[in-house]
Scaffold this motif. Structure first.
Motif, PDB file in Angstrom:
ATOM      1  N   GLY A 196       0.826  -1.194   0.000  1.00  0.00           N
ATOM      2  CA  GLY A 196       0.000   0.000   0.000  1.00  0.00           C
ATOM      3  C   GLY A 196       0.863   1.247   0.000  1.00  0.00           C
ATOM      4  O   GLY A 196       2.073   1.187  -0.218  1.00  0.00           O
ATOM      5  N   VAL A 197       0.249   2.393   0.235  1.00  0.00           N
ATOM      6  CA  VAL A 197       1.037   3.620   0.314  1.00  0.00           C
ATOM      7  C   VAL A 197       2.026   3.472   1.460  1.00  0.00           C
ATOM      8  O   VAL A 197       1.689   3.011   2.541  1.00  0.00           O
ATOM      9  N   ALA A 198       3.268   3.853   1.190  1.00  0.00           N
ATOM     10  CA  ALA A 198       4.340   3.476   2.113  1.00  0.00           C
ATOM     11  C   ALA A 198       5.157   4.649   2.613  1.00  0.00           C
ATOM     12  O   ALA A 198       6.153   4.454   3.279  1.00  0.00           O
ATOM     13  N   SER A 199       4.769   5.866   2.294  1.00  0.00           N
ATOM     14  CA  SER A 199       5.532   7.022   2.753  1.00  0.00           C
ATOM     15  C   SER A 199       5.107   7.350   4.176  1.00  0.00           C
ATOM     16  O   SER A 199       4.336   8.263   4.441  1.00  0.00           O
ATOM     17  N   LEU A 200       5.618   6.536   5.109  1.00  0.00           N
ATOM     18  CA  LEU A 200       5.178   6.620   6.497  1.00  0.00           C
ATOM     19  C   LEU A 200       5.911   7.721   7.248  1.00  0.00           C
ATOM     20  O   LEU A 200       7.093   7.951   7.043  1.00  0.00           O
ATOM     21  N   GLU A 201       5.191   8.386   8.145  1.00  0.00           N
ATOM     22  CA  GLU A 201       5.813   9.369   9.016  1.00  0.00           C
ATOM     23  C   GLU A 201       6.227   8.702  10.322  1.00  0.00           C
ATOM     24  O   GLU A 201       5.880   7.560  10.601  1.00  0.00           O
ATOM     25  N   ALA A 211      16.063 -11.797   1.630  1.00  0.00           N
ATOM     26  CA  ALA A 211      14.838 -11.152   1.162  1.00  0.00           C
ATOM     27  C   ALA A 211      15.195  -9.921   0.345  1.00  0.00           C
ATOM     28  O   ALA A 211      16.026  -9.113   0.759  1.00  0.00           O
ATOM     29  N   VAL A 212      14.564  -9.785  -0.813  1.00  0.00           N
ATOM     30  CA  VAL A 212      14.747  -8.580  -1.618  1.00  0.00           C
ATOM     31  C   VAL A 212      13.650  -7.599  -1.201  1.00  0.00           C
ATOM     32  O   VAL A 212      12.562  -7.557  -1.771  1.00  0.00           O
ATOM     33  N   GLY A 213      13.934  -6.876  -0.150  1.00  0.00           N
ATOM     34  CA  GLY A 213      13.032  -5.834   0.317  1.00  0.00           C
ATOM     35  C   GLY A 213      12.268  -6.190   1.576  1.00  0.00           C
ATOM     36  O   GLY A 213      12.141  -7.351   1.975  1.00  0.00           O
ATOM     37  N   THR A 214      11.731  -5.147   2.198  1.00  0.00           N
ATOM     38  CA  THR A 214      10.953  -5.316   3.413  1.00  0.00           C
ATOM     39  C   THR A 214       9.625  -6.015   3.133  1.00  0.00           C
ATOM     40  O   THR A 214       9.085  -6.693   4.009  1.00  0.00           O
ATOM     41  N   THR A 215       9.091  -5.875   1.918  1.00  0.00           N
ATOM     42  CA  THR A 215       7.839  -6.570   1.600  1.00  0.00           C
ATOM     43  C   THR A 215       8.034  -8.074   1.623  1.00  0.00           C
ATOM     44  O   THR A 215       7.191  -8.819   2.134  1.00  0.00           O
ATOM     45  N   VAL A 216       9.146  -8.551   1.074  1.00  0.00           N
ATOM     46  CA  VAL A 216       9.436  -9.989   1.082  1.00  0.00           C
ATOM     47  C   VAL A 216       9.658 -10.469   2.508  1.00  0.00           C
ATOM     48  O   VAL A 216       9.178 -11.542   2.907  1.00  0.00           O
ATOM     49  N   THR A 217      10.383  -9.687   3.287  1.00  0.00           N
ATOM     50  CA  THR A 217      10.612 -10.051   4.685  1.00  0.00           C
ATOM     51  C   THR A 217       9.295 -10.217   5.420  1.00  0.00           C
ATOM     52  O   THR A 217       9.076 -11.208   6.138  1.00  0.00           O
ATOM     53  N   ARG A 218       8.406  -9.265   5.235  1.00  0.00           N
ATOM     54  CA  ARG A 218       7.119  -9.322   5.927  1.00  0.00           C
ATOM     55  C   ARG A 218       6.318 -10.552   5.505  1.00  0.00           C
ATOM     56  O   ARG A 218       5.698 -11.222   6.338  1.00  0.00           O
ATOM     57  N   ASP A 240      14.116   6.559   5.552  1.00  0.00           N
ATOM     58  CA  ASP A 240      14.313   7.566   6.589  1.00  0.00           C
ATOM     59  C   ASP A 240      14.482   6.860   7.931  1.00  0.00           C
ATOM     60  O   ASP A 240      13.683   5.979   8.279  1.00  0.00           O
ATOM     61  N   PRO A 241      15.502   7.239   8.697  1.00  0.00           N
ATOM     62  CA  PRO A 241      15.756   6.523   9.958  1.00  0.00           C
ATOM     63  C   PRO A 241      14.596   6.578  10.942  1.00  0.00           C
ATOM     64  O   PRO A 241      14.506   5.741  11.827  1.00  0.00           O
ATOM     65  N   GLU A 242      13.689   7.560  10.781  1.00  0.00           N
ATOM     66  CA  GLU A 242      12.567   7.651  11.703  1.00  0.00           C
ATOM     67  C   GLU A 242      11.445   6.685  11.349  1.00  0.00           C
ATOM     68  O   GLU A 242      10.526   6.469  12.133  1.00  0.00           O
ATOM     69  N   ALA A 243      11.473   6.113  10.158  1.00  0.00           N
ATOM     70  CA  ALA A 243      10.342   5.312   9.680  1.00  0.00           C
ATOM     71  C   ALA A 243      10.336   3.929  10.317  1.00  0.00           C
ATOM     72  O   ALA A 243      11.355   3.411  10.774  1.00  0.00           O
ATOM     73  N   SER A 244       9.154   3.295  10.309  1.00  0.00           N
ATOM     74  CA  SER A 244       9.014   1.971  10.904  1.00  0.00           C
ATOM     75  C   SER A 244       9.799   0.917  10.129  1.00  0.00           C
ATOM     76  O   SER A 244      10.092  -0.151  10.662  1.00  0.00           O
ATOM     77  N   HIS A 245      10.151   1.224   8.870  1.00  0.00           N
ATOM     78  CA  HIS A 245      10.972   0.283   8.105  1.00  0.00           C
ATOM     79  C   HIS A 245      12.292  -0.020   8.822  1.00  0.00           C
ATOM     80  O   HIS A 245      12.817  -1.121   8.721  1.00  0.00           O
TER      81      HIS A 245
END
Length: 379
Positions: A217-222, A254-261, A323-328
């Motif tokens: 989904g939209v992923a530009s998280l604050e 994993a190629v990306g956080t989506t694959v990890t999840r 961004d280091p502040e993001a949940s990623h």
């Protein structure tokens, strides 16, 4: 590293795999390009990739008073409604925060959205559940891409773009070499630097490649925002390959956080099969656990990895710079540990790595119980 890439690598005079890549291992850090990836992997390693293709998920609309607005279609829910985000038009792209339930947004071809409720709760100020009507028919899309919304976006949509991207690039710029099934509002960007030649080189060197699908989904998280529930599928052959690779003492990368999840959501919970869940992604999704055995499955996941829920299956990660502040960032640390991730970010800051979807890459290879055959050479 905080500097975002404003355009694709191809528009900066580079091949997709010509971007910079920082390799972080227990033996140190190395600067390379993405085309060097085969140097740092070993025959028998498993790369798991996301086959979700990116939608042209942004469309222009008009609010009451003929006010222009950009609508970002994020995620289709099981009841036929969609999660959407409203943004001010370019160049600002700021979130619209004064919308109310019942508001109507007029779209092209006499289509319209009606805002139903804030998501995931009345206190949220970003996403809405919304019903879509096509051309005044009053019909609502019953699925993600083959119904009215998919047809509308194919005619009138464009890729979601944020203010740091200077121009509107075609949808092809937001697809990866693995893109097969349309469904992501934003590109699973960790896979973008791969090229067909690079994939062939990896395969012929003994690296295995297996697919999952997770529609992002939209992923530009604050800061402080958690990832949204997302649809995923882990096929039976991929689950079997993950388990075989782990039993052989090789890496699952994993190629990306989506694959990890997706992989961690399909892992056993305390030795029992992970559970699929979620009425429309509103909760109860499939979660990973301590068992570490991956089962084929599909459904919604609301899994949030972090210090209290470390990765059980994934032992390496290819990722862009968030961004280091993001949940990623919590997810990266759940795979590679805070020491390695923080060292990588500090080095990337010093070397001015570029961030976001068109930016540079990082290969995180944390300590494992592998023998020396599993340790990449950094020279």
């Amino acid at each position: 590293m905080r500097q975002p890439a404003s355009k694709p690598a191809e528009e900066r005079g580079l091949a997709r795999d010509g971007i910079a890549m920082l390799v972080a291992t227990p033996d140190g850090l190395a600067h390379a390009t993405f085309a060097d990836l085969p140097r740092f992997l070993t025959a028998g390693d498993l790369l798991v990739v996301n086959t979700s293709a990116t939608l042209a998920a942004a469309a222009d609309g008009r609010r009451a008073g003929d006010r222009p607005v950009a609508v970002h279609f994020s995620t289709p829910l099981d009841d036929g409604t969609w999660l959407v985000e409203l943004r001010e038009p370019a160049p600002g792209h700021d979130r619209v925060r004064d919308a109310c339930p019942g508001d109507r947004v007029a779209l092209a071809d006499n289509a319209a959205l009606t805002l139903l409720s804030r998501y995931p709760d009345p206190g949220a100020d970003r996403l809405w559940t919304a019903s879509f009507s096509a051309g005044g028919s009053g019909r609502r899309a019953a699925d993600g891409q083959d119904g009215d919304v998919g047809a509308f976006l194919a005619r009138h949509g464009r890729p979601i773009r944020y203010s740091y991207v200077s121009e509107q690039w075609p949808l092809s710029a937001y697809q990866t070499v693995f893109s097969r099934e349309p469904g992501s509002a934003e590109m699973p960007s960790a896979g973008r630097p791969f090229t067909p030649d690079l994939v062939l080189t990896l395969i012929t060197s003994g690296v295995i490649v297996a697919p999952i699908t997770l529609h992002a989904g939209v992923a530009s998280l604050e800061a402080g925002e958690l990832p949204l529930p997302e649809r995923f599928t882990v096929p039976e052959p991929t689950a079997a390959l993950v388990n075989l690779t782990r039993s052989a003492g090789r890496r699952v990368i994993a190629v990306g956080t989506t694959v990890t999840r997706a992989l961690e959501s399909a892992a056993d919970t305390a030795g029992g099969a992970g559970r699929a869940g979620g009425a429309g992604g509103a909760g109860g999704g499939q979660r990973g656990g301590r068992g570490g055995v991956v089962r084929a499955g599909h459904g919604w996941t609301d899994l949030v990895l972090g210090s209290d829920h470390p990765a059980q299956v994934v032992t390496g990660l290819i990722t862009g710079w968030h961004d280091p502040e993001a949940s990623h960032l919590a997810l990266l640390e759940a795979v590679a540990g805070p020491v390695l991730v923080r060292a990588a970010y500090a080095e990337a800051d010093k070397a001015h790595y570029l961030g976001h979807e068109f930016g540079d890459s990082c290969l995180l290879l944390p300590p494992t119980t592998l023998g020396t055959f599993g340790r990449p050479r950094l020279d």
